[in-house]
Design an enzyme around this catalytic site. Structure first.
Site, PDB file in Angstrom:
ATOM      1  N   VAL A  67      -7.645 -21.262 -21.865  1.00 25.24           N
ATOM      2  CA  VAL A  67      -7.976 -22.320 -22.336  1.00 25.24           C
ATOM      3  C   VAL A  67      -9.472 -22.800 -22.624  1.00 25.24           C
ATOM      4  O   VAL A  67      -9.966 -23.221 -23.378  1.00 25.24           O
ATOM      5  CB  VAL A  67      -6.827 -23.580 -22.079  1.00 25.24           C
ATOM      6  CG1 VAL A  67      -6.756 -24.216 -20.696  1.00 25.24           C
ATOM      7  CG2 VAL A  67      -6.904 -24.886 -23.620  1.00 25.24           C
ATOM      8  N   GLY A  69       3.719 -28.898 -20.387  1.00 32.00           N
ATOM      9  CA  GLY A  69       2.430 -29.316 -21.669  1.00 32.00           C
ATOM     10  C   GLY A  69       1.125 -29.833 -20.995  1.00 32.00           C
ATOM     11  O   GLY A  69       0.872 -29.687 -20.266  1.00 32.00           O
ATOM     12  N   GLU A 125       6.370 -36.482 -17.149  1.00 31.91           N
ATOM     13  CA  GLU A 125       6.433 -35.730 -15.763  1.00 31.91           C
ATOM     14  C   GLU A 125       5.902 -36.387 -14.253  1.00 31.91           C
ATOM     15  O   GLU A 125       5.616 -37.504 -14.712  1.00 31.91           O
ATOM     16  CB  GLU A 125       5.093 -34.558 -15.616  1.00 31.91           C
ATOM     17  CG  GLU A 125       5.696 -32.840 -17.043  1.00 31.91           C
ATOM     18  CD  GLU A 125       4.791 -32.378 -17.127  1.00 31.91           C
ATOM     19  OE1 GLU A 125       3.769 -32.378 -16.556  1.00 31.91           O
ATOM     20  OE2 GLU A 125       5.853 -31.109 -17.518  1.00 31.91           O
ATOM     21  N   HIS A 134       3.209 -26.625  -6.294  1.00 29.33           N
ATOM     22  CA  HIS A 134       4.437 -27.115  -7.269  1.00 29.33           C
ATOM     23  C   HIS A 134       5.606 -27.448  -6.378  1.00 29.33           C
ATOM     24  O   HIS A 134       6.116 -25.616  -4.810  1.00 29.33           O
ATOM     25  CB  HIS A 134       3.827 -26.117  -8.366  1.00 29.33           C
ATOM     26  CG  HIS A 134       5.002 -26.374  -9.269  1.00 29.33           C
ATOM     27  ND1 HIS A 134       6.596 -26.879  -9.721  1.00 29.33           N
ATOM     28  CD2 HIS A 134       4.768 -26.990 -10.499  1.00 29.33           C
ATOM     29  CE1 HIS A 134       6.887 -27.509 -10.610  1.00 29.33           C
ATOM     30  NE2 HIS A 134       5.726 -27.580 -11.157  1.00 29.33           N
ATOM     31  N   ARG A 175       3.346 -34.208  -6.623  1.00 24.73           N
ATOM     32  CA  ARG A 175       3.628 -32.485  -6.595  1.00 24.73           C
ATOM     33  C   ARG A 175       3.385 -32.550  -4.963  1.00 24.73           C
ATOM     34  O   ARG A 175       4.661 -31.810  -4.091  1.00 24.73           O
ATOM     35  CB  ARG A 175       2.583 -31.675  -7.185  1.00 24.73           C
ATOM     36  CG  ARG A 175       3.010 -31.045  -8.743  1.00 24.73           C
ATOM     37  CD  ARG A 175       2.731 -30.348  -9.488  1.00 24.73           C
ATOM     38  NE  ARG A 175       2.483 -30.834 -11.078  1.00 24.73           N
ATOM     39  CZ  ARG A 175       2.470 -29.984 -11.655  1.00 24.73           C
ATOM     40  NH1 ARG A 175       1.737 -28.543 -11.058  1.00 24.73           N
ATOM     41  NH2 ARG A 175       3.269 -29.892 -12.456  1.00 24.73           N
ATOM     42  N   HIS A 226      -0.091 -23.017  -6.931  1.00 25.27           N
ATOM     43  CA  HIS A 226       0.352 -22.885  -8.099  1.00 25.27           C
ATOM     44  C   HIS A 226      -1.415 -23.695  -9.238  1.00 25.27           C
ATOM     45  O   HIS A 226      -1.541 -22.982 -10.245  1.00 25.27           O
ATOM     46  CB  HIS A 226       1.247 -25.166  -8.636  1.00 25.27           C
ATOM     47  CG  HIS A 226       1.438 -25.180  -9.667  1.00 25.27           C
ATOM     48  ND1 HIS A 226       2.166 -23.992 -10.806  1.00 25.27           N
ATOM     49  CD2 HIS A 226       1.279 -25.759 -10.481  1.00 25.27           C
ATOM     50  CE1 HIS A 226       2.310 -24.524 -11.854  1.00 25.27           C
ATOM     51  NE2 HIS A 226       1.304 -25.477 -12.002  1.00 25.27           N
ATOM     52  N   ARG A 240      -4.612 -33.574  -8.428  1.00 16.24           N
ATOM     53  CA  ARG A 240      -3.715 -32.408 -10.244  1.00 16.24           C
ATOM     54  C   ARG A 240      -2.908 -33.132 -10.618  1.00 16.24           C
ATOM     55  O   ARG A 240      -1.640 -33.268  -9.819  1.00 16.24           O
ATOM     56  CB  ARG A 240      -4.193 -31.247 -10.147  1.00 16.24           C
ATOM     57  CG  ARG A 240      -4.150 -31.521 -12.168  1.00 16.24           C
ATOM     58  CD  ARG A 240      -4.125 -29.769 -12.667  1.00 16.24           C
ATOM     59  NE  ARG A 240      -2.611 -29.384 -12.496  1.00 16.24           N
ATOM     60  CZ  ARG A 240      -2.036 -28.590 -13.416  1.00 16.24           C
ATOM     61  NH1 ARG A 240      -1.643 -29.516 -14.290  1.00 16.24           N
ATOM     62  NH2 ARG A 240      -0.603 -28.220 -12.479  1.00 16.24           N
TER      63      ARG A 240
HETATM   64  C1  LIG Z   1       3.189 -20.868 -14.455  1.00 13.90           C
HETATM   65  C2  LIG Z   1       2.280 -22.380 -14.720  1.00 13.90           C
HETATM   66  C3  LIG Z   1       2.595 -23.305 -15.529  1.00 13.90           C
HETATM   67  C4  LIG Z   1       2.036 -24.403 -15.788  1.00 13.90           C
HETATM   68  N1  LIG Z   1       2.268 -25.167 -16.188  1.00 13.90           N
HETATM   69  C5  LIG Z   1       0.608 -26.245 -16.942  1.00 13.90           C
HETATM   70  C6  LIG Z   1       1.242 -27.359 -17.288  1.00 13.90           C
HETATM   71  O1  LIG Z   1       2.387 -27.281 -18.381  1.00 13.90           O
HETATM   72  N2  LIG Z   1       0.378 -27.841 -17.825  1.00 13.90           N
HETATM   73  C7  LIG Z   1      -1.165 -28.091 -17.648  1.00 13.90           C
HETATM   74  O2  LIG Z   1      -1.917 -28.780 -17.700  1.00 13.90           O
HETATM   75  N3  LIG Z   1      -1.195 -26.964 -16.880  1.00 13.90           N
HETATM   76  C8  LIG Z   1      -0.191 -25.883 -16.349  1.00 13.90           C
HETATM   77  N4  LIG Z   1      -0.753 -24.934 -15.572  1.00 13.90           N
HETATM   78  C9  LIG Z   1      -1.858 -24.835 -14.371  1.00 13.90           C
HETATM   79  C10 LIG Z   1      -2.556 -24.119 -16.179  1.00 13.90           C
HETATM   80  O3  LIG Z   1      -2.378 -23.909 -16.836  1.00 13.90           O
HETATM   81  C11 LIG Z   1      -4.320 -23.969 -15.761  1.00 13.90           C
HETATM   82  O4  LIG Z   1      -5.126 -24.243 -14.702  1.00 13.90           O
HETATM   83  C12 LIG Z   1      -5.124 -22.953 -16.601  1.00 13.90           C
HETATM   84  O5  LIG Z   1      -4.271 -22.433 -17.749  1.00 13.90           O
HETATM   85  C13 LIG Z   1      -6.085 -22.774 -16.668  1.00 13.90           C
HETATM   86  O6  LIG Z   1      -6.730 -22.315 -17.585  1.00 13.90           O
HETATM   87  P1  LIG Z   1      -8.493 -21.138 -17.938  1.00 13.90           P
HETATM   88  O7  LIG Z   1      -8.508 -21.098 -18.693  1.00 13.90           O
HETATM   89  O8  LIG Z   1      -9.298 -22.494 -17.007  1.00 13.90           O
HETATM   90  O9  LIG Z   1      -7.861 -20.075 -16.706  1.00 13.90           O
HETATM   91  P2  LIG Z   1      -6.804 -18.963 -17.250  1.00 13.90           P
HETATM   92  O10 LIG Z   1      -5.916 -19.466 -18.007  1.00 13.90           O
HETATM   93  O11 LIG Z   1      -6.113 -18.686 -16.167  1.00 13.90           O
HETATM   94  O12 LIG Z   1      -8.128 -17.760 -17.566  1.00 13.90           O
HETATM   95  C14 LIG Z   1      -8.866 -17.060 -16.561  1.00 13.90           C
HETATM   96  C15 LIG Z   1      -8.714 -15.922 -17.946  1.00 13.90           C
HETATM   97  O13 LIG Z   1     -10.661 -15.297 -16.863  1.00 13.90           O
HETATM   98  C16 LIG Z   1      -9.948 -14.531 -16.561  1.00 13.90           C
HETATM   99  N5  LIG Z   1     -10.820 -13.392 -15.438  1.00 13.90           N
HETATM  100  C17 LIG Z   1     -10.670 -13.584 -14.262  1.00 13.90           C
HETATM  101  N6  LIG Z   1     -11.343 -13.084 -13.575  1.00 13.90           N
HETATM  102  C18 LIG Z   1     -11.850 -12.469 -14.308  1.00 13.90           C
HETATM  103  C19 LIG Z   1     -12.854 -11.175 -14.386  1.00 13.90           C
HETATM  104  N7  LIG Z   1     -13.437 -11.210 -13.184  1.00 13.90           N
HETATM  105  N8  LIG Z   1     -13.217 -10.573 -14.955  1.00 13.90           N
HETATM  106  C20 LIG Z   1     -13.262 -10.533 -16.812  1.00 13.90           C
HETATM  107  N9  LIG Z   1     -11.650 -11.577 -17.437  1.00 13.90           N
HETATM  108  C21 LIG Z   1     -12.092 -12.887 -15.712  1.00 13.90           C
HETATM  109  C22 LIG Z   1      -8.529 -14.188 -16.987  1.00 13.90           C
HETATM  110  O14 LIG Z   1      -8.276 -12.451 -17.526  1.00 13.90           O
HETATM  111  C23 LIG Z   1      -8.160 -14.946 -18.316  1.00 13.90           C
HETATM  112  O15 LIG Z   1      -8.392 -14.486 -19.051  1.00 13.90           O
HETATM  113  C24 LIG Z   1       0.521 -24.253 -14.892  1.00 13.90           C
HETATM  114  C25 LIG Z   1       0.135 -23.092 -14.399  1.00 13.90           C
HETATM  115  C26 LIG Z   1       0.912 -21.546 -13.982  1.00 13.90           C
HETATM  116  C27 LIG Z   1       0.465 -20.867 -13.479  1.00 13.90           C
END
Ligand SMILES: Cc1cc2nc3c(=O)[nH]c(=O)nc-3n(C[C@H](O)[C@H](O)[C@H](O)COP(=O)(O)OP(=O)(O)OC[C@H]3O[C@@H](n4cnc5c(N)ncnc54)[C@H](O)[C@@H]3O)c2cc1C
Length: 553
Positions: free
Chosen positions: A29, A63, A128, A248, A294, A355, A390
């Site tokens: 995201v 969510g 939640e 978690h 949590r 988590h 968080r």
């Molecule tokens: C099972 C689960 C359920 C969750 N549910 C929720 C929820 O309901 N609501 C909520 O708010 N949060 C939730 N979270 C937490 C939330 O999903 C994450 O904190 C958030 O999506 C992180 O987003 P981000 O863009 O920072 O990283 P990520 O979505 O983890 O994306 C990281 C990106 O970096 C890339 N990357 C990493 N290292 C490299 C590299 N060396 N070179 C190139 N690319 C790289 C990966 O390929 C990936 O594309 C959940 C997490 C999990 C695991």
């Protein structure tokens, strides 16, 4: 620890060179929202080390939190966030997150993100842990992340000036250190077909997500290896809050199965945590019972397991009935069915797991780090919005808000591009002994789980630091030529720092519970800041972490 500024030896003039205005590392995201914010106003390259939709974002279930309902308020959401953060939240970034977050969510709906709706057609808002109001938007019950990723990826793909390189691994941030200055100038990347490449850019954004893979028990996908945090460390940027990993309480505990997350929203719908005898384990622990935050629920489970010798506790969602559960949580019902479990009939075996990484690269409220030209957002960043813990469903929101803000800050920066310039990086590599990478990786993960897990103690963490010395001699002084080796080096870097940070915090607060320091200390209401060029961490009292323009220095 190895003091290498770059992981591998190379000569820039022998490598293919690519040019753009901004390189965004990460397709979750945070990375996608940054790229969309940059839009067609500049040339952008977005990297993902695996498929675009393999990320924590895609796996998110419960969510996105937003104060959208007419009887909810920004203050209510702010207060719940501050309460969960156990005295360490930075108030200004929290208010920004909540205020701008509500607008970001409305924008997402305008972009066509599908969410579940109530009978009147308004977004259905769930509850939640830690929230005192229904404010969680969700899609298909428990598939919010999949739909969010779909919506953002589709929008990003429509951009004319965005190039997407999937399965492209970023190894390091390139830093221009000529003329006594420091400025991020691009990244060194590796692609299985194209090999090493240099991507020169005026701005580098680390949106690489968390590091759940450091712990044996984790809800995170395999990409969550803390690469961005380790890259920022080597590049000389400041890191913060590394002692805070949120565990978690409820991941599926079936021998041999991955630790699938059982969303907190299930407890939001009334499910409770019970022991083998069917007694509630949260009774008398907290007024919110199974919906306490949590940290409290995870600690209660771990203590219960230690005192009973059992391997897991049970989640009782039977009151929802099989049909009710399947309607509200179709994805979870399908996943549980794969293990022969029906939540309307069976108790679900659960266990805590690593988590969400609260710590990361220190940034101001616009994603700037203290290395000019380097930005971070999402789970890889530390803005202080989560304090020491968080609040549920605040992290997708964080990615949206701070991704959007980083994009605006990048567009407003008129400094000249630093690259290209010649880099000759030599490394003296050791050849000592055979090395079994998967063995180091699994020993590291077990050691972190046992000793730097839900409850920690100084003596055991000291032992782990000894193990790091040993692993580092074998793994950090080598040169690898593929991601599995680089990931282990990044995990070792972040794991050691997280252990040092957990040792330094001689109190218990939020996600950080020390059995040898069970109380919270007023004197520790602040953040440890870590830099590779400083022998000791610096200290930032609450209120000062993200308020100033750290990137302007
Ligand atoms: C099972 C689960 C359920 C969750 N549910 C929720 C929820 O309901 N609501 C909520 O708010 N949060 C939730 N979270 C937490 C939330 O999903 C994450 O904190 C958030 O999506 C992180 O987003 P981000 O863009 O920072 O990283 P990520 O979505 O983890 O994306 C990281 C990106 O970096 C890339 N990357 C990493 N290292 C490299 C590299 N060396 N070179 C190139 N690319 C790289 C990966 O390929 C990936 O594309 C959940 C997490 C999990 C695991």
């Amino acid at each position: 620890m190895s003091d290498r500024q770059l992981l591998i030896p190379f000569r820039s003039n022998l490598l293919p060179q690519i040019f753009c205005d901004t390189v965004v590392v990460g397709s979750g995201v945070a990375g996608l929202r940054t790229a969309i914010g940059l839009g067609d106003r500049s040339d952008v390259i977005l990297l993902a080390k695996e498929a675009l939709d393999l990320s924590n974002t895609s796996w998110a279930q419960g969510g996105i939190a937003a104060a959208l309902s007419p009887d909810d308020t920004i203050d209510g959401h702010v207060n719940d966030t501050l309460e969960a953060g156990a005295g360490l939240c930075e108030p200004d970034p929290v208010r920004l997150l909540v205020q701008q977050g509500a607008d970001e969510v409305r924008r997402l709906l305008g972009w066509g993100m599908r969410v579940d709706r109530d009978n009147a057609g308004a977004p259905a808002l769930g509850l939640e842990g830690g929230h005192h109001h229904h404010r969680i938007l969700h899609t298909d019950g428990d598939a919010t992340g999949t739909e969010l990723a779909r919506c953002l990826i589709e929008r990003a793909r429509a951009l004319q000036r965005l190039r997407i390189f999937d399965r492209c691994f970023a190894l390091d941030v390139l830093v221009d250190r000529r003329r006594g200055q420091r400025r991020a100038a691009g990244v060194l990347s590796w692609h299985p077909r194209h090999g090493l490449q240099i991507i020169w850019a005026k701005a580098v954004v680390l949106a690489t997500g968390g590091c759940g893979q450091l712990w044996r028990e984790t809800s995170n996908p395999r990409v969550a290896t803390g690469d961005g945090v380790a890259m920022a460390w080597r590049a000389g940027a400041t890191l913060a809050d590394l002692e805070f990993m949120q565990f978690h309480p409820t991941t599926l505990y079936v021998a041999g199965a991955p630790r699938h997350l059982i969303s907190e929203a299930v407890r939001g719908e009334g499910a409770t945590l019970v022991d083998r005898q069917g007694r509630s384990i949260m009774d008398g622990v907290h007024a919110l019972g199974s919906l306490a935050t949590r940290d409290i629920v995870s600690r209660t489970i771990i203590r219960h397991l230690a005192s009973t010798g059992e391997s897991h506790v049970l989640l009782d969602a039977r009151a929802m009935g099989s049909d009710g559960f399947r309607t509200r949580f179709p994805g979870l019902a399908r996943m549980l069915g794969g293990y022969g479990l029906d939540a309307g009939r069976d108790l679900i075996p659960v266990h805590p797991a690593a988590h969400y990484f609260v710590g990361g690269v220190r940034t101001d409220m616009d994603g700037r780090t203290d290395l000019p030209g380097l930005y971070a957002c999402g789970e890889a960043a530390a803005t202080g919005v989560h304090g020491a813990n968080r609040l549920a469903s605040n992290s997708l929101l964080e990615g949206l808000v701070f991704g959007a803000r980083a994009a605006e800050a990048i567009l407003a920066d008129d400094s000249p591009q630093a690259g290209p310039f010649t880099i000759v990086h030599e490394v003296e590599a050791t050849e000592r002994g055979e090395l079994d990478l998967s063995d180091i990786r699994s020993s590291l993960r077990s050691a972190m789980w046992r000793n730097v897990g839900v409850e920690r103690s100084g003596a055991r963490m000291q032992d782990v630091l000894g193990m790091f010395d040993f692993w580092n001699r074998y793994a950090m002084e080598r040169v690898f030529d593929a991601p599995d080796g680089w990931e282990v080096q990044n995990l070792l870097t972040v794991g050691r720092l997280a252990t040092q940070a957990a040792l330094a915090r001689t109190e218990s607060r939020g996600t950080h519970a020390r059995s040898d320091f069970p109380d919270t200390s007023e004197a520790m209401a602040g953040h440890f800041l870590w830099r590779s060029d400083a022998a000791k961490p610096a200290w930032s009292p609450v209120g000062q972490l993200a308020c100033t323009r750290v990137g302007s220095t």
